[in-house]
Design an enzyme around this catalytic site. Structure first.
Site, mmCIF file in Angstrom:
data_model
loop_
_atom_site.group_PDB
_atom_site.id
_atom_site.type_symbol
_atom_site.label_atom_id
_atom_site.label_comp_id
_atom_site.label_asym_id
_atom_site.label_seq_id
_atom_site.Cartn_x
_atom_site.Cartn_y
_atom_site.Cartn_z
ATOM 1 N N LYS A 101 108.806 -38.955 75.012
ATOM 2 C CA LYS A 101 108.210 -37.924 74.708
ATOM 3 C C LYS A 101 107.851 -36.497 76.084
ATOM 4 O O LYS A 101 107.947 -35.631 75.484
ATOM 5 C CB LYS A 101 106.892 -38.648 74.025
ATOM 6 N N GLY A 130 99.654 -41.660 74.428
ATOM 7 C CA GLY A 130 99.337 -42.625 73.514
ATOM 8 C C GLY A 130 97.965 -42.669 73.105
ATOM 9 O O GLY A 130 97.314 -43.184 72.325
ATOM 10 N N ASN A 131 96.544 -43.074 74.637
ATOM 11 C CA ASN A 131 95.578 -42.727 74.371
ATOM 12 C C ASN A 131 95.034 -41.500 73.631
ATOM 13 O O ASN A 131 93.659 -42.184 72.782
ATOM 14 C CB ASN A 131 95.041 -43.318 75.672
ATOM 15 N N LYS A 190 115.086 -49.369 75.085
ATOM 16 C CA LYS A 190 113.542 -49.589 74.911
ATOM 17 C C LYS A 190 113.480 -50.505 73.762
ATOM 18 O O LYS A 190 114.187 -50.777 72.552
ATOM 19 C CB LYS A 190 112.820 -47.929 74.149
ATOM 20 N N LYS A 206 107.350 -38.506 83.288
ATOM 21 C CA LYS A 206 106.227 -37.504 83.079
ATOM 22 C C LYS A 206 106.688 -36.645 84.473
ATOM 23 O O LYS A 206 106.412 -35.760 84.666
ATOM 24 C CB LYS A 206 104.810 -37.576 83.824
HETATM 25 P P1 ADP Z 1 101.054 -41.907 78.222
HETATM 26 O O1 ADP Z 1 100.984 -42.805 76.832
HETATM 27 O O2 ADP Z 1 100.133 -41.302 78.461
HETATM 28 O O3 ADP Z 1 102.465 -41.402 78.591
HETATM 29 P P2 ADP Z 1 101.826 -43.993 80.513
HETATM 30 O O4 ADP Z 1 101.479 -45.796 79.656
HETATM 31 O O5 ADP Z 1 103.701 -43.723 79.522
HETATM 32 O O6 ADP Z 1 101.224 -43.227 79.288
HETATM 33 O O7 ADP Z 1 101.486 -43.257 81.560
HETATM 34 C C1 ADP Z 1 100.530 -43.834 82.598
HETATM 35 C C2 ADP Z 1 100.086 -44.995 82.648
HETATM 36 O O8 ADP Z 1 100.985 -44.732 84.567
HETATM 37 C C3 ADP Z 1 99.479 -44.987 83.233
HETATM 38 O O9 ADP Z 1 97.748 -45.855 82.635
HETATM 39 C C4 ADP Z 1 99.070 -45.963 85.181
HETATM 40 O O10 ADP Z 1 99.231 -47.177 85.224
HETATM 41 C C5 ADP Z 1 101.469 -45.502 85.170
HETATM 42 N N1 ADP Z 1 101.341 -45.300 86.694
HETATM 43 C C6 ADP Z 1 102.514 -46.294 87.370
HETATM 44 N N2 ADP Z 1 102.306 -45.532 88.403
HETATM 45 C C7 ADP Z 1 101.695 -44.773 88.540
HETATM 46 C C8 ADP Z 1 101.342 -43.860 89.814
HETATM 47 N N3 ADP Z 1 101.815 -43.037 90.680
HETATM 48 N N4 ADP Z 1 100.407 -42.949 89.296
HETATM 49 C C9 ADP Z 1 99.766 -43.046 88.621
HETATM 50 N N5 ADP Z 1 100.147 -43.397 87.291
HETATM 51 C C10 ADP Z 1 100.466 -44.106 87.577
HETATM 52 MG MG MG Z 2 104.051 -43.227 78.181
#
Ligand code: ADP
Ligand code: MG
Length: 327
Positions: free
Chosen positions: A215, A13-14, A131, A277
């Site tokens: 995604k 998203g960022n 969701k 992820k």
């Molecule tokens: P994106 O929009 O890139 O998909 P998300 O917000 O869905 O991003 O996922 C990224 C976030 O996951 C990070 O900002 C972090 O706060 C969070 N996060 C949760 N658990 C972990 C972990 N074990 N290691 C790293 N980040 C984590």
């Molecule tokens: Mg995400």
């Protein structure tokens, strides 16, 4: 051309809208141009690219717009909103990337494919939607929408009532062959934005459904469908940590599939953020991929070179090579 390794890049998203920004068109272009410049660096290094991206804030904004003008213009459905965001974000990445490549004297074509992703009508998420999407409502409005539209409404922990939709498993990329063909011809393809438009098969026909596919899981399916070498998940943290945000936090540098599967089972990666992820990375490697990388957008080039971020491979001689800080 054809033997250059293929990277499927999932932009978080960022890459398009940063936390704390209003989301003006200028801000969006600024973010997308920054991401495109990093992607162009990868092309300059000789990689072939397929790009996918999230659409959470954008689809949310469209749903708010539809709600605001619903008395004048009949609201559209979520699958159509998904298609709109694929065109919107795809266009921005496409144009920005073409411009960045031209500045580097690289004359590769870039195209966006409106992508449908097949899901199962009987996916368990259809009977348990989780969701949150779209605007916040009062409880009274929420009850009315449940009765009028059959939506499922829940109280959002962040305040107010919101619609919840299913998040089914992606099963197949409908436009897979077109994407593969274009990649084979040297095109850079932007596909499956927002996890793709979820469709079900009914009596031999595709039909869009109101749901959101993760995604990262869609990116993995796309990557395996194309036989990609690398799945690169770009987000807003420098990589993957165990005990994230807690005492004993350790950032993973190079890690084996086995080790990551164990951390996954131990619950280090929450659903909705790092969980999908990691699951996408596990599935990608099990499905024949060579490496999965999770890292911060700004570290893209260093991560692909193996110098930053978290890199997961089927086996690594470097078990336990974990650090307090990544970089
Ligand atoms: P994106 O929009 O890139 O998909 P998300 O917000 O869905 O991003 O996922 C990224 C976030 O996951 C990070 O900002 C972090 O706060 C969070 N996060 C949760 N658990 C972990 C972990 N074990 N290691 C790293 N980040 C984590
Ligand atoms: Mg995400």
């Amino acid at each position: 051309m054809k033997h250059r390794p293929l990277i499927v890049v999932a932009l978080g998203g960022n890459a398009i809208l940063k936390k704390g920004q209003k989301g003006t068109v200028e801000e969006q272009w600024g973010n997308v141009r920054r991401a495109a410049s990093l992607l162009a660096d990868l092309v300059g290094m000789g990689y072939r690219l397929v790009v996918t991206h999230g659409n959470g804030p954008q689809v949310g904004n469209l749903l708010v717009m539809m709600e605001a003008v619903k008395d004048r213009i009949p609201p559209l459905t979520m699958d159509i909103a998904g298609a709109m965001t694929q065109g919107w974000i795809g266009y921005m990445i496409q144009q920005a990337l073409i411009n960045e490549l031209r500045m580097r004297n690289i004359w590769l074509p870039v195209v966006t494919i409106v992508t449908q992703v097949l899901v199962d009508r009987d996916d368990p998420s259809f009977s348990n939607p989780t969701k949150y999407v779209g605007p916040y409502y009062t409880e009274e409005e929420a009850r009315r929408l449940e009765a009028e539209k059959g939506w499922v409404m829940r109280r959002d922990p962040r305040g107010g009532w919101r619609r919840v939709v299913p998040s089914p498993e992606p099963l197949g990329i409908v436009e897979r062959n077109a994407i593969r063909h274009l990649v084979g011809e040297g095109y850079i393809v932007i596909a499956s934005g927002g996890g793709g438009i979820p469709v079900v098969m009914e009596d031999g026909r595709f039909r869009g459904v109101e749901a959101v596919i993760d995604k990262d899981l869609a990116a993995q399916l796309l990557a395996n469908s194309l036989g990609a070498d690398t799945l690169l998940i770009l987000t807003d943290v420098p990589g993957v940590a165990i005990n994230y945000g807690r005492p004993g936090e350790r950032w993973l540098r190079r890690v084996s599939l086995d080790e990551v599967e164990q951390y996954y089972r131990e619950g280090h990666f929450p659903p909705g953020s790092m969980g999908p992820k990691i699951l996408a990375s596990i599935r990608f490697l099990r499905g024949g991929g060579r490496r999965a990388i999770i890292c911060a957008l700004e570290d893209t080039v260093e991560c692909v070179k193996g110098r930053r971020g978290t890199e997961i491979t089927v086996s690594t001689g470097n078990r336990g090579n974990h650090v307090k800080k990544l970089g």
